[in-house]
Design a protein around this motif. Structure first.
Motif, PDB file in Angstrom:
ATOM      1  N   ARG A   1       0.838  -1.195   0.000  1.00 25.63           N
ATOM      2  CA  ARG A   1       0.000   0.000   0.000  1.00 25.63           C
ATOM      3  C   ARG A   1       0.877   1.250   0.000  1.00 25.63           C
ATOM      4  O   ARG A   1       1.966   1.256   0.581  1.00 25.63           O
ATOM      5  CB  ARG A   1      -0.899   0.042   1.244  1.00 25.63           C
ATOM      6  CG  ARG A   1      -1.915  -1.107   1.316  1.00 25.63           C
ATOM      7  CD  ARG A   1      -2.633  -1.097   2.652  1.00 25.63           C
ATOM      8  NE  ARG A   1      -3.635  -2.163   2.748  1.00 25.63           N
ATOM      9  CZ  ARG A   1      -4.919  -2.010   2.493  1.00 25.63           C
ATOM     10  NH1 ARG A   1      -5.372  -0.801   2.141  1.00 25.63           N
ATOM     11  NH2 ARG A   1      -5.754  -3.008   2.610  1.00 25.63           N
ATOM     12  N   VAL A   2       0.393   2.312  -0.632  1.00 30.92           N
ATOM     13  CA  VAL A   2       1.092   3.595  -0.599  1.00 30.92           C
ATOM     14  C   VAL A   2       1.025   4.128   0.829  1.00 30.92           C
ATOM     15  O   VAL A   2      -0.057   4.331   1.373  1.00 30.92           O
ATOM     16  CB  VAL A   2       0.457   4.613  -1.565  1.00 30.92           C
ATOM     17  CG1 VAL A   2       1.207   5.938  -1.515  1.00 30.92           C
ATOM     18  CG2 VAL A   2       0.442   4.056  -2.987  1.00 30.92           C
ATOM     19  N   ARG A   3       2.199   4.303   1.434  1.00 28.91           N
ATOM     20  CA  ARG A   3       2.299   4.748   2.828  1.00 28.91           C
ATOM     21  C   ARG A   3       1.508   3.856   3.791  1.00 28.91           C
ATOM     22  O   ARG A   3       1.094   4.282   4.856  1.00 28.91           O
ATOM     23  CB  ARG A   3       1.848   6.197   2.969  1.00 28.91           C
ATOM     24  CG  ARG A   3       2.943   7.260   2.762  1.00 28.91           C
ATOM     25  CD  ARG A   3       4.041   7.124   3.814  1.00 28.91           C
ATOM     26  NE  ARG A   3       5.100   8.095   3.692  1.00 28.91           N
ATOM     27  CZ  ARG A   3       5.223   9.180   4.459  1.00 28.91           C
ATOM     28  NH1 ARG A   3       4.330   9.455   5.364  1.00 28.91           N
ATOM     29  NH2 ARG A   3       6.253   9.979   4.307  1.00 28.91           N
TER      30      ARG A   3
ATOM     31  N   GLU B   1       5.615  15.877  -1.933  1.00 30.63           N
ATOM     32  CA  GLU B   1       5.000  15.557  -3.204  1.00 30.63           C
ATOM     33  C   GLU B   1       3.753  14.700  -2.955  1.00 30.63           C
ATOM     34  O   GLU B   1       3.733  13.888  -2.030  1.00 30.63           O
ATOM     35  CB  GLU B   1       5.971  14.794  -4.106  1.00 30.63           C
ATOM     36  CG  GLU B   1       7.190  15.591  -4.518  1.00 30.63           C
ATOM     37  CD  GLU B   1       6.833  16.772  -5.401  1.00 30.63           C
ATOM     38  OE1 GLU B   1       5.845  16.660  -6.168  1.00 30.63           O
ATOM     39  OE2 GLU B   1       7.533  17.790  -5.332  1.00 30.63           O
ATOM     40  N   PRO B   2       2.712  14.861  -3.743  1.00 28.63           N
ATOM     41  CA  PRO B   2       1.501  14.040  -3.566  1.00 28.63           C
ATOM     42  C   PRO B   2       1.825  12.549  -3.673  1.00 28.63           C
ATOM     43  O   PRO B   2       2.631  12.133  -4.505  1.00 28.63           O
ATOM     44  CB  PRO B   2       0.593  14.483  -4.712  1.00 28.63           C
ATOM     45  CG  PRO B   2       1.080  15.847  -5.086  1.00 28.63           C
ATOM     46  CD  PRO B   2       2.557  15.835  -4.837  1.00 28.63           C
ATOM     47  N   PHE B   3       1.195  11.755  -2.820  1.00 33.35           N
ATOM     48  CA  PHE B   3       1.392  10.313  -2.878  1.00 33.35           C
ATOM     49  C   PHE B   3       0.549   9.677  -3.977  1.00 33.35           C
ATOM     50  O   PHE B   3       0.945   8.674  -4.560  1.00 33.35           O
ATOM     51  CB  PHE B   3       1.004   9.675  -1.535  1.00 33.35           C
ATOM     52  CG  PHE B   3       2.025   9.919  -0.458  1.00 33.35           C
ATOM     53  CD1 PHE B   3       3.298   9.390  -0.554  1.00 33.35           C
ATOM     54  CD2 PHE B   3       1.701  10.669   0.643  1.00 33.35           C
ATOM     55  CE1 PHE B   3       4.237   9.614   0.435  1.00 33.35           C
ATOM     56  CE2 PHE B   3       2.622  10.895   1.641  1.00 33.35           C
ATOM     57  CZ  PHE B   3       3.897  10.361   1.539  1.00 33.35           C
ATOM     58  N   LEU B   4      -0.620  10.243  -4.234  1.00 36.24           N
ATOM     59  CA  LEU B   4      -1.544   9.669  -5.201  1.00 36.24           C
ATOM     60  C   LEU B   4      -1.769  10.620  -6.360  1.00 36.24           C
ATOM     61  O   LEU B   4      -1.509  11.820  -6.248  1.00 36.24           O
ATOM     62  CB  LEU B   4      -2.890   9.346  -4.530  1.00 36.24           C
ATOM     63  CG  LEU B   4      -2.849   8.449  -3.305  1.00 36.24           C
ATOM     64  CD1 LEU B   4      -4.255   8.204  -2.780  1.00 36.24           C
ATOM     65  CD2 LEU B   4      -2.155   7.121  -3.597  1.00 36.24           C
ATOM     66  N   SER B   5      -2.276  10.084  -7.456  1.00 35.89           N
ATOM     67  CA  SER B   5      -2.519  10.863  -8.666  1.00 35.89           C
ATOM     68  C   SER B   5      -3.901  10.535  -9.205  1.00 35.89           C
ATOM     69  O   SER B   5      -4.471   9.487  -8.900  1.00 35.89           O
ATOM     70  CB  SER B   5      -1.447  10.543  -9.714  1.00 35.89           C
ATOM     71  OG  SER B   5      -1.826  10.985 -10.999  1.00 35.89           O
ATOM     72  N   ALA B   6      -4.438  11.438 -10.010  1.00 36.75           N
ATOM     73  CA  ALA B   6      -5.698  11.177 -10.719  1.00 36.75           C
ATOM     74  C   ALA B   6      -5.471  11.128 -12.225  1.00 36.75           C
ATOM     75  O   ALA B   6      -6.424  11.217 -13.007  1.00 36.75           O
ATOM     76  CB  ALA B   6      -6.727  12.248 -10.378  1.00 36.75           C
TER      77      ALA B   6
ATOM     78  N   SER C   1      -2.540   3.534  -6.658  1.00 33.05           N
ATOM     79  CA  SER C   1      -1.700   4.729  -6.761  1.00 33.05           C
ATOM     80  C   SER C   1      -2.419   5.885  -7.439  1.00 33.05           C
ATOM     81  O   SER C   1      -1.935   7.021  -7.396  1.00 33.05           O
ATOM     82  CB  SER C   1      -0.424   4.396  -7.541  1.00 33.05           C
ATOM     83  OG  SER C   1      -0.744   4.008  -8.880  1.00 33.05           O
ATOM     84  N   ARG C   2      -3.560   5.608  -8.078  1.00 35.63           N
ATOM     85  CA  ARG C   2      -4.317   6.657  -8.767  1.00 35.63           C
ATOM     86  C   ARG C   2      -5.797   6.500  -8.438  1.00 35.63           C
ATOM     87  O   ARG C   2      -6.315   5.380  -8.386  1.00 35.63           O
ATOM     88  CB  ARG C   2      -4.108   6.590 -10.281  1.00 35.63           C
ATOM     89  CG  ARG C   2      -2.649   6.574 -10.703  1.00 35.63           C
ATOM     90  CD  ARG C   2      -2.494   6.694 -12.208  1.00 35.63           C
ATOM     91  NE  ARG C   2      -1.158   6.357 -12.651  1.00 35.63           N
ATOM     92  CZ  ARG C   2      -0.691   6.548 -13.879  1.00 35.63           C
ATOM     93  NH1 ARG C   2      -1.488   7.082 -14.800  1.00 35.63           N
ATOM     94  NH2 ARG C   2       0.530   6.208 -14.206  1.00 35.63           N
ATOM     95  N   CYS C   3      -6.464   7.613  -8.236  1.00 36.63           N
ATOM     96  CA  CYS C   3      -7.884   7.564  -7.879  1.00 36.63           C
ATOM     97  C   CYS C   3      -8.477   8.965  -7.985  1.00 36.63           C
ATOM     98  O   CYS C   3      -7.765   9.957  -8.123  1.00 36.63           O
ATOM     99  CB  CYS C   3      -8.065   7.038  -6.445  1.00 36.63           C
ATOM    100  SG  CYS C   3      -7.356   8.123  -5.183  1.00 36.63           S
ATOM    101  N   ILE C   4      -9.796   9.030  -7.916  1.00 39.47           N
ATOM    102  CA  ILE C   4     -10.505  10.284  -7.715  1.00 39.47           C
ATOM    103  C   ILE C   4     -10.675  10.453  -6.208  1.00 39.47           C
ATOM    104  O   ILE C   4     -11.143   9.542  -5.528  1.00 39.47           O
ATOM    105  CB  ILE C   4     -11.891  10.275  -8.389  1.00 39.47           C
ATOM    106  CG1 ILE C   4     -11.765  10.034  -9.897  1.00 39.47           C
ATOM    107  CG2 ILE C   4     -12.643  11.572  -8.110  1.00 39.47           C
ATOM    108  CD1 ILE C   4     -11.063  11.138 -10.653  1.00 39.47           C
ATOM    109  N   GLY C   5     -10.276  11.597  -5.662  1.00 41.24           N
ATOM    110  CA  GLY C   5     -10.444  11.821  -4.231  1.00 41.24           C
ATOM    111  C   GLY C   5      -9.203  11.483  -3.430  1.00 41.24           C
ATOM    112  O   GLY C   5      -8.079  11.627  -3.900  1.00 41.24           O
ATOM    113  N   ASN C   6      -9.415  11.010  -2.175  1.00 40.06           N
ATOM    114  CA  ASN C   6      -8.321  10.847  -1.212  1.00 40.06           C
ATOM    115  C   ASN C   6      -7.499  12.133  -1.168  1.00 40.06           C
ATOM    116  O   ASN C   6      -6.268  12.129  -1.280  1.00 40.06           O
ATOM    117  CB  ASN C   6      -7.447   9.650  -1.545  1.00 40.06           C
ATOM    118  CG  ASN C   6      -7.799   8.443  -0.691  1.00 40.06           C
ATOM    119  OD1 ASN C   6      -8.584   8.536   0.255  1.00 40.06           O
ATOM    120  ND2 ASN C   6      -7.229   7.309  -1.007  1.00 40.06           N
TER     121      ASN C   6
END
Length: 293
Positions: A111-113, A153-158, A119-124
């Motif tokens: 899992r990320v952190r 730096e952001p952990f996740l991306s959209a 690693s990519r999603c809408i939200g969070n």
């Protein structure tokens, strides 16, 4: 229609949701929205061309009949962004080279952190934007969603994966499935069932099979899943799970099957057999549709 249009749709969706989460957080109406997330899969068939955009762990599977004996051939059209995939792990490592906690294994899953399986999603929003979601002194993410405040730096991306291809006569069906479904059923299993079983009720058949697998993994009967309390619930800033709830067996599942039948004029006419196993709320699914059927 184009892949650029689909990219822009997801960009706008993410921007709208982040703004919604920011307003809720700053005005103390519903701060838990900052830890809500979802995958997003968009598919359009336009003039015999399939266009796909995906962010998250949903998958698009294309089944074809090839060769002299019309053997089943299976393609996964776009990547899923699950941290169990080596290529996704490498992306996370490259984007956070100095963070030794960028990937943490929890209960056998990367899992990320230690928080997000994708690693990519809408939200969070709180894992993408420090301001305002983690800089505030009173920030408290729900249990199971906590992340330290020391990230730059952001952990996740959209950012979506996009794809297009002209559909051919040999291509017979497409399976769209959410991440919860593919955690229980392999690509080959799903494609074989769609290729060999009657069309009527095919998506429901796939969901029920996935639930049977979930029950077997827990050494339970299929009916035990149906009788379990239906979902977790949100209380204040914490996500509270009912003991033995449906979410302990499996994640939300959505499956759509599209058959690609040829029309007399040579165009593609999708025949849709869809089954939805979720409800359109910000809370966890209560799976009411399955019980109704």
């Amino acid at each position: 229609m184009s892949t650029e249009i689909l990219k822009q749709v997801i960009v706008d969706t993410e921007a709208g949701f982040i703004e919604f989460a920011r307003n809720n957080y700053q005005q103390h109406r519903n701060p838990v929205i900052s830890v809500v997330s979802s995958g997003c899969l968009i598919c359009v068939i336009w003039k015999d061309t399939l266009f796909v955009a995906n962010v998250g762990d949903s998958r698009v599977i294309l089944g074809s009949h090839k060769g002299k004996f019309k053997r089943l051939h299976i393609d996964q059209v776009v990547r899923d962004h699950n941290c169990q995939n080596w290529d996704i792990q490498n992306e996370i490592i490259e984007s956070h080279p100095n963070d030794h906690r960028r990937l943490v294994e929890v209960n056998g899953k990367w899992r990320v952190r230690g928080l997000s399986e994708i690693s990519r999603c809408i939200g969070n929003a709180y894992m993408k934007n420090k301001e305002p979601f983690t800089d505030a002194s009173n920030f408290e993410a729900p249990l199971g969603h906590r992340v330290s405040l020391d990230f730059e730096e952001p952990f996740l991306s959209a950012e979506p994966e996009v794809y297009s291809r002209v559909l051919k006569d040999t291509e017979k069906f497409i399976i769209f499935g959410s991440g919860g479904f593919w955690k229980k059923i392999t690509i080959k299993e799903a494609a074989y069932i769609v290729n060999t079983r009657p069309r009527n009720g095919i998506a429901k058949r796939l969901v029920m099979l996935a639930q049977a697998v979930a029950a077997l993994e827990r050494r339970k009967r299929y009916n035990d899943i149906l009788q379990a309390p239906k979902s977790s619930h949100v209380s204040g800033r914490r996500v509270v799970a009912d003991d033995g709830s449906r979410t302990d067996f499996h994640d939300d599942m959505t499956v759509i099957v599209v058959y690609l039948d040829k029309m007399p004029n040579g165009g593609v006419r999708p025949q849709i057999r869809s089954y939805r196993g979720h409800s359109n709320t910000v809370r966890s699914s209560d799976f009411r549709n399955l019980d109704d059927m």
